[in-house]
Design a protein around this motif. Structure first.
Motif, PDB file in Angstrom:
ATOM      1  N   ALA A   1      41.188  33.763  38.278  1.00 31.47           N
ATOM      2  CA  ALA A   1      42.359  34.311  37.588  1.00 31.47           C
ATOM      3  C   ALA A   1      43.146  35.324  38.412  1.00 31.47           C
ATOM      4  O   ALA A   1      43.790  36.204  37.862  1.00 31.47           O
ATOM      5  CB  ALA A   1      41.928  34.946  36.266  1.00 31.47           C
ATOM      6  N   SER A   2      43.122  35.187  39.733  1.00 31.14           N
ATOM      7  CA  SER A   2      43.910  36.105  40.557  1.00 31.14           C
ATOM      8  C   SER A   2      45.356  35.635  40.703  1.00 31.14           C
ATOM      9  O   SER A   2      46.209  36.383  41.187  1.00 31.14           O
ATOM     10  CB  SER A   2      43.276  36.256  41.945  1.00 31.14           C
ATOM     11  N   LYS A   3      45.644  34.399  40.278  1.00 35.92           N
ATOM     12  CA  LYS A   3      46.998  33.856  40.360  1.00 35.92           C
ATOM     13  C   LYS A   3      47.100  32.652  39.429  1.00 35.92           C
ATOM     14  O   LYS A   3      46.132  32.275  38.770  1.00 35.92           O
ATOM     15  CB  LYS A   3      47.339  33.456  41.799  1.00 35.92           C
ATOM     16  N   GLY A   4      48.271  32.048  39.387  1.00 37.28           N
ATOM     17  CA  GLY A   4      48.461  30.824  38.620  1.00 37.28           C
ATOM     18  C   GLY A   4      48.240  30.982  37.129  1.00 37.28           C
ATOM     19  O   GLY A   4      48.491  32.044  36.542  1.00 37.28           O
ATOM     20  N   ILE A   5      47.758  29.923  36.498  1.00 38.22           N
ATOM     21  CA  ILE A   5      47.543  29.928  35.053  1.00 38.22           C
ATOM     22  C   ILE A   5      46.551  31.007  34.655  1.00 38.22           C
ATOM     23  O   ILE A   5      46.729  31.699  33.647  1.00 38.22           O
ATOM     24  CB  ILE A   5      47.066  28.540  34.562  1.00 38.22           C
ATOM     25  N   GLY A   6      45.491  31.189  35.444  1.00 41.82           N
ATOM     26  CA  GLY A   6      44.483  32.185  35.103  1.00 41.82           C
ATOM     27  C   GLY A   6      45.052  33.585  34.992  1.00 41.82           C
ATOM     28  O   GLY A   6      44.781  34.309  34.025  1.00 41.82           O
TER      29      GLY A   6
END
Length: 253
Positions: free
Chosen positions: A15-20
């Motif tokens: 979850a450091s980028k994108g959907i997360g």
């Protein structure tokens, strides 16, 4: 609508980028405290800072989810730092379309085995929560032919079965388990943004196959994740919510 997520503790893998990351920020805007993990230390630190700026507690660890010890330590440290676990979002994926043996092994270890390990680690904490919930981020690639005979769609389909059965196994304990299957989602600097720049014909063909004429904004996925994690969805379990603008052509029933 108050989703009653204030002070809930939600763990999100990858979850450091994108959907997360988008899900983490959306849940934080609803007052939830968030723990994330990912492989890049700088990106984890930046994401934690971004989530904290929304006025909630946030924790993050550098984790390769294929490493059982670091994965388990992240879950335990998250519960200790934030005061338990109320929700888990299974978001991590190796992605890609590597159909060689190396790709199948990578996707199996990341998209299947690590997910099972994380569920095993979070379940004892969820059992102590007043409103425990798991949300699996799947994909419409699990539902219809897309991108060929590659491991991503295959394992995503298998995990829909796993999470569906998990919902039945743990329903009596009040632990709800659901999935969200997005179609193509456009995120700045994300995969589809890169495809748009490097392979515009593939991007245009994909958009033209979506009846609504565009890809999803990431917030349109986040809202479903948040609702499924919310105590107000207390009677929803074993569901798979497709968010695709009509991209899949099957009749859903």
């Amino acid at each position: 609508m108050d989703l009653k997520l204030k002070d809930k503790v939600i763990l999100i893998t990858g979850a450091s980028k994108g959907i997360g990351l988008a899900v983490g920020k959306y849940l934080a805007s609803e007052g939830a405290n968030i723990s994330i993990c990912a492989r890049n230390a700088d990106e984890v630190a930046a994401a934690v800072k971004e989530i904290k700026s929304l006025g909630v507690k946030a924790y993050g660890s550098v984790v390769d989810v294929k490493d059982t010890d670091s994965l388990t330590a992240w879950v335990e440290n998250s519960a200790k730092e934030l005061g338990g676990v109320d929700g888990f979002v299974s978001n991590v994926s190796a992605g890609g379309a590597d159909a060689e043996e190396s790709g199948w092994r990578m996707n199996f270890e990341t998209d299947v085995l690590s997910v099972w390990k994380t569920v095993q680690a979070v379940l004892p904490h969820l059992e102590k929560s007043a409103s425990p919930s798991i949300v699996n981020i799947s994909s419409t690639a699990a539902l219809e032919a897309f991108a060929g005979a590659v491991p991503f769609g295959t394992f995503k389909a298998g995990m829909l079965n796993y999470f569906g059965n998990l919902a039945n196994v743990h329903a009596a304990q009040g632990i709800r388990v659901n999935s969200v299957s997005p179609g193509p989602v456009f995120i700045k600097d994300g995969a589809w943004d890169q495809i748009k720049a490097s392979m515009p014909e593939i991007y245009d063909a994909t958009v033209s196959a979506i009846p609504m004429g565009r890809m999803a904004a990431v917030e349109e996925v986040c809202v479903h994740v948040a609702l499924l994690l919310s105590p107000i969805s207390s009677f929803t379990t074993g569901a798979n919510i497709v968010v695709d603008g009509g991209f899949t052509k099957r009749i859903q029933y």
